[in-house]
Design a protein around this motif. Structure first.
Motif, PDB file in Angstrom:
ATOM      1  N   CYS A 256       0.849  -1.200   0.000  1.00 19.89           N
ATOM      2  CA  CYS A 256       0.000   0.000   0.000  1.00 19.89           C
ATOM      3  C   CYS A 256       0.882   1.247   0.000  1.00 19.89           C
ATOM      4  O   CYS A 256       1.984   1.230   0.547  1.00 19.89           O
ATOM      5  N   GLY A 257       0.365   2.312  -0.555  1.00 24.07           N
ATOM      6  CA  GLY A 257       0.999   3.628  -0.450  1.00 24.07           C
ATOM      7  C   GLY A 257       2.421   3.639  -0.988  1.00 24.07           C
ATOM      8  O   GLY A 257       2.727   3.129  -2.080  1.00 24.07           O
ATOM      9  N   THR A 258       3.301   4.219  -0.190  1.00 21.04           N
ATOM     10  CA  THR A 258       4.706   4.319  -0.585  1.00 21.04           C
ATOM     11  C   THR A 258       5.315   2.940  -0.834  1.00 21.04           C
ATOM     12  O   THR A 258       6.108   2.753  -1.764  1.00 21.04           O
ATOM     13  N   ALA A 259       4.946   1.974  -0.005  1.00 17.21           N
ATOM     14  CA  ALA A 259       5.498   0.619  -0.178  1.00 17.21           C
ATOM     15  C   ALA A 259       5.071   0.047  -1.533  1.00 17.21           C
ATOM     16  O   ALA A 259       5.815  -0.715  -2.164  1.00 17.21           O
TER      17      ALA A 259
ATOM     18  N   ILE B  32       5.324  -5.956   0.714  1.00 18.60           N
ATOM     19  CA  ILE B  32       6.282  -4.918   1.110  1.00 18.60           C
ATOM     20  C   ILE B  32       5.590  -3.987   2.101  1.00 18.60           C
ATOM     21  O   ILE B  32       4.487  -3.494   1.831  1.00 18.60           O
TER      22      ILE B  32
ATOM     23  N   GLN C  12       6.607  -1.113   5.513  1.00 14.83           N
ATOM     24  CA  GLN C  12       7.502  -0.566   6.529  1.00 14.83           C
ATOM     25  C   GLN C  12       7.146  -1.161   7.873  1.00 14.83           C
ATOM     26  O   GLN C  12       7.985  -1.748   8.548  1.00 14.83           O
ATOM     27  N   SER C  13       5.880  -1.007   8.266  1.00 12.72           N
ATOM     28  CA  SER C  13       5.476  -1.371   9.626  1.00 12.72           C
ATOM     29  C   SER C  13       5.293  -2.871   9.812  1.00 12.72           C
ATOM     30  O   SER C  13       5.450  -3.383  10.910  1.00 12.72           O
ATOM     31  N   GLY C  14       4.896  -3.545   8.755  1.00 13.51           N
ATOM     32  CA  GLY C  14       4.547  -4.961   8.897  1.00 13.51           C
ATOM     33  C   GLY C  14       3.209  -5.150   9.599  1.00 13.51           C
ATOM     34  O   GLY C  14       2.874  -6.248  10.036  1.00 13.51           O
TER      35      GLY C  14
ATOM     36  N   THR D  96       0.216  -3.277   8.354  1.00 14.54           N
ATOM     37  CA  THR D  96      -0.858  -2.714   7.539  1.00 14.54           C
ATOM     38  C   THR D  96      -1.910  -3.793   7.258  1.00 14.54           C
ATOM     39  O   THR D  96      -1.597  -4.847   6.682  1.00 14.54           O
TER      40      THR D  96
ATOM     41  N   VAL E  63       5.220  10.478   9.488  1.00 19.37           N
ATOM     42  CA  VAL E  63       4.151   9.756   8.792  1.00 19.37           C
ATOM     43  C   VAL E  63       4.510   9.575   7.315  1.00 19.37           C
ATOM     44  O   VAL E  63       4.252   8.533   6.717  1.00 19.37           O
ATOM     45  N   ALA E  64       5.138  10.589   6.742  1.00 16.92           N
ATOM     46  CA  ALA E  64       5.554  10.477   5.338  1.00 16.92           C
ATOM     47  C   ALA E  64       6.794   9.584   5.272  1.00 16.92           C
ATOM     48  O   ALA E  64       7.837   9.912   5.825  1.00 16.92           O
TER      49      ALA E  64
ATOM     50  N   GLN F 277      13.520  -0.042   1.111  1.00 13.97           N
ATOM     51  CA  GLN F 277      12.767  -1.058   0.346  1.00 13.97           C
ATOM     52  C   GLN F 277      13.344  -1.204  -1.064  1.00 13.97           C
ATOM     53  O   GLN F 277      13.435  -2.305  -1.608  1.00 13.97           O
TER      54      GLN F 277
ATOM     55  N   LEU G  24       2.872  11.717  -4.130  1.00 16.91           N
ATOM     56  CA  LEU G  24       2.272  11.294  -2.850  1.00 16.91           C
ATOM     57  C   LEU G  24       2.893  12.073  -1.688  1.00 16.91           C
ATOM     58  O   LEU G  24       2.185  12.560  -0.799  1.00 16.91           O
ATOM     59  N   LYS G  25       4.232  12.201  -1.712  1.00 18.48           N
ATOM     60  CA  LYS G  25       4.910  12.931  -0.619  1.00 18.48           C
ATOM     61  C   LYS G  25       4.364  14.351  -0.522  1.00 18.48           C
ATOM     62  O   LYS G  25       4.056  14.834   0.551  1.00 18.48           O
TER      63      LYS G  25
ATOM     64  N   GLU H  55       0.587  14.523   0.657  1.00 16.26           N
ATOM     65  CA  GLU H  55       0.242  14.094   2.008  1.00 16.26           C
ATOM     66  C   GLU H  55       0.715  15.058   3.085  1.00 16.26           C
ATOM     67  O   GLU H  55       0.093  15.153   4.126  1.00 16.26           O
TER      68      GLU H  55
END
Ligand code: M6R
Length: 628
Positions: free
Chosen positions: A320-323, A366, A368-370, A372, A418-419, A427, A506-507, A510
């Motif tokens: 999702c998103g950046t990932a 993929i 960041q947080s694992g 989502t 958050v960004a 990644q 996106l950056k 947001e």
């Protein structure tokens, strides 16, 4: 997303429970929230009963509003409690809907992250039995269920278990209670993350390990279906659907990050600090993995043999998103270098599009947080349908790394802004290394080319550092200032830099709330070209390579219609065409996204800062989206 903390400190210790809870909530602020609250157990002086009662303080808005209320001292004198930052789902952000919630007896305070799907049905049932509700939340339904059972059993763990067995949905929940002099602190998890730890003189729980780091580095992650009973120095974990009193073992994970890694270290914002950390992240992500002589890489935990890698016939990337943008770059890398077909899906779409998983499919999640929710669900679905699973993830011990058979950890360190910035480049590095490993295993990359790829990667760090000088950052700020009144932004890129256009847009949107759109440069003439006018700024990412002249023609088309151009990248011809130029050092085309994205991150940062936006906590956004 909502954040939970809970703690029980031994009486007589030096720490104050309200300070510990507020401090914990402060570390969870980055997750995004619209209100906060804490609830503690306090025995009132002069009270005839031996029970303690909960005292609750809740406020809409920033944590500072809650701290203001706490100044009256009404929550002092307690040593156990729970705290919460809320991200509204059921009921508007307000003092009354903020957590903790309590039942009519005031013997419990409960905080919750997640969604109770059958809350309406349960609420109607409770109301028909005379229960009065004080909020619009699904959480209060759970609180009332726990409270009623607690009134009958006097056993908080048993009451939470009974209540949770009636609930459909997903949750992390923590509840503190006292009846007849016996205090209990209990938590449970089915979905959103929860970790716990014992302290020398207490016990603590939180949604994110960051809240535990000031107290300990040894933490236990609960898994779905676990509940934990915490007392100072002792933790017992049981299953929600198991026998009361039958405990289960969970391993203790030692966290390498320290609390300092999650502080701003003098930077005005986490985002800027994290942008500047990227060369270090690169160093960590490749450390110990490169085999320069063999022109290959080796992953510590991913455990693939070359034969297994040869068996992969197709890759489905879920994120999702950046990932997801990192996933699109990964597609170009894996297809281009290892010649395996790759599809990239929004995890939220994959879940419901009835996907086809053929034999030999690798589902690559993929994140960041694992944590989502959509990514976790998509990955589980792919596995059910027969795919092998692997993650590229930043958080060791997260649900994703536990769920996936294999993981490539990105080693970006805690990302608070958050960004997402450094997690994204980490990644990309992981994707590059994986594509190289795949290519070497399958023979699409020979030893000489493998060595070259490693050499290019090793030369990347000084180039990144060139982009992260004060002077370079200031020059981008000056460009951002010149375009501050633009009515919108178009980001164009092509090939492996097309996802960098998506990420740049996106950056910007947001954190600065200005409209920005990322597009494949070749697609511009099929629609977005109608937007071009002097008030719309176009950032074009162009690197010398296969598609450079094609991207140049997109620049010409924008210029011909009076649109201002900011040329980003190493292509000198494009630079000649731009009103503003952001030069980026030359590297291989495959690695160019890693450099091109940095000035775009800086552009967004400075643009948002010039507009006075709340950069680390943009409105309406959560760092980790743990609900669907
Ligand atoms: O933790 P994850 O990488 O799974 O998060 C996915 C997205 O929510 C995240 O990348 C989001 O798009 C960021 N705010 C972007 O900066």
């Amino acid at each position: 997303m909502c954040g939970i903390v809970g703690a029980w400190l031994n009486q007589g210790g030096t720490e104050n429970i309200t300070d510990v809870l507020i401090e914990g909530l402060r570390t969870l602020e980055y997750r995004g929230y619209d209100s906060s609250g804490i609830g503690v157990l306090r025995t009132d002086i002069g009270s005839e009963s031996s029970s303690s009662f909960v005292r609750i303080a809740r406020r809409q808005g920033r944590l500072a509003n809650l701290e203001e209320v706490l100044k009256d001292g009404s929550l002092q004198g307690a040593n156990v409690g729970v705290g919460h930052t809320r991200w509204a789902t059921h009921g508007e952000p307000s003092d009354g809907n903020a957590h903790p919630h309590t039942d009519g007896s005031n013997h419990i305070a409960l905080v919750h992250n997640g969604i109770i799907e059958n809350y309406l049905e349960l609420r109607r049932e409770l109301e028909s039995e005379g229960v009065l509700f004080a909020s619009e939340t699904d959480t209060e339904v759970l609180t009332q269920l726990v409270g009623r059972a607690y009134g009958q059993t006097g056993d908080l763990a048993a009451s939470l278990r009974l209540a949770l067995r009636r609930v459909a949905g997903y949750y992390a929940v923590a509840v503190v209670g006292n009846q007849n002099g016996a205090t209990e602190l209990v938590c449970a998890r089915q979905g959103p993350p929860l970790c716990i730890a014992t302290l020398e003189d207490g016990a603590i729980l939180a949604s994110d390990v960051l809240a535990l780091l000031p107290h300990t580095r040894d933490v236990t992650y609960l898994i779905d279906g676990d509940m934990a009973i915490l007392k100072p120095g002792v933790i017992s974990i049981e299953r929600i659907d198991g026998e009361p009193g039958t405990s289960v073992e969970r391993e203790v994970t030692h966290i390498d990050w320290d609390a300092e890694a999650a502080s701003k270290s003098g930077y005005p914002h986490f985002m800027l600090k994290e942008i500047f950390e990227q060369p270090e992240v690169l160093g960590r992500a490749i450390f110990d993995r490169l085999k320069p002589l063999e022109g290959d890489v080796e992953f510590e935990g991913a455990g693939w043999t070359s034969a297994e890698l040869n068996g992969i016939g197709r890759v489905q990337i879920l994120a999702c998103g950046t990932a997801l943008h990192a996933g699109i770059v990964a597609r170009y890398l894996i297809e281009g270098l290892a010649r395996i077909p790759v599809e990239v899906d929004f995890a939220s779409e994959y879940r419901y599009c009835d996907p086809v998983v053929s034999p030999g499919t690798l589902a690559l999640a993929i994140s960041q947080s694992g944590e989502t929710a959509d990514t976790l669900a998509a990955m589980r679905l792919a596995r059910e349908l027969g795919a092998q699973t692997m993650s590229i993830c930043n958080v060791q011990g997260s649900t994703l790394t536990r769920d996936c058979g294999r993981n490539i950890l990105t080693h970006a360190g805690p990302e608070i802004g958050v960004a997402s910035t450094k997690a994204f480049t980490a990644q990309l590095i992981a994707a590059y290394l994986f594509a190289l490993r795949l290519g070497r295993a399958r023979g699409t990359i020979d030893e000489t080319n493998g060595r070259k790829m490693i050499e290019e990667l090793r030369h990347l760090r000084p180039k990144m550092e060139q982009l992260l000088t004060q002077e370079y950052s200031d020059s981008i700020r000056a460009i951002a200032k010149r375009h501050i009144n633009a009515k919108g932004f178009l980001f164009l890129g092509r090939g492996v830099n097309y996802p960098i256009a998506l990420e740049g847009a996106l950056k910007l949107k947001e954190i600065s709330y200005v409209h920005a759109e990322g597009y494949a440069a070749g697609e511009m003439k099929h629609g977005p070209i109608a937007l071009i006018e002097p008030a719309l700024t176009t950032l074009v990412i162009n690197t010398e390579g296969r598609v450079a002249d094609k991207v140049r023609s997109a620049i010409e088309q924008v210029k011909a219609r009076g649109g201002p151009i900011i040329a980003v990248g190493s292509d000198p011809e494009s630079q000649r065409l731009g009103e503003d130029v952001i030069d980026v050092p030359k590297t291989s085309e495959w690695l160019s996204p890693l450099l091109n994205v940095i000035p775009l991150q800086l552009f967004s940062y400075h643009f948002a800062d010039l507009k006075g936006c709340d950069i680390d906590k943009p409105r309406n956004l959560a760092k980790s989206v743990t609900v669907e």
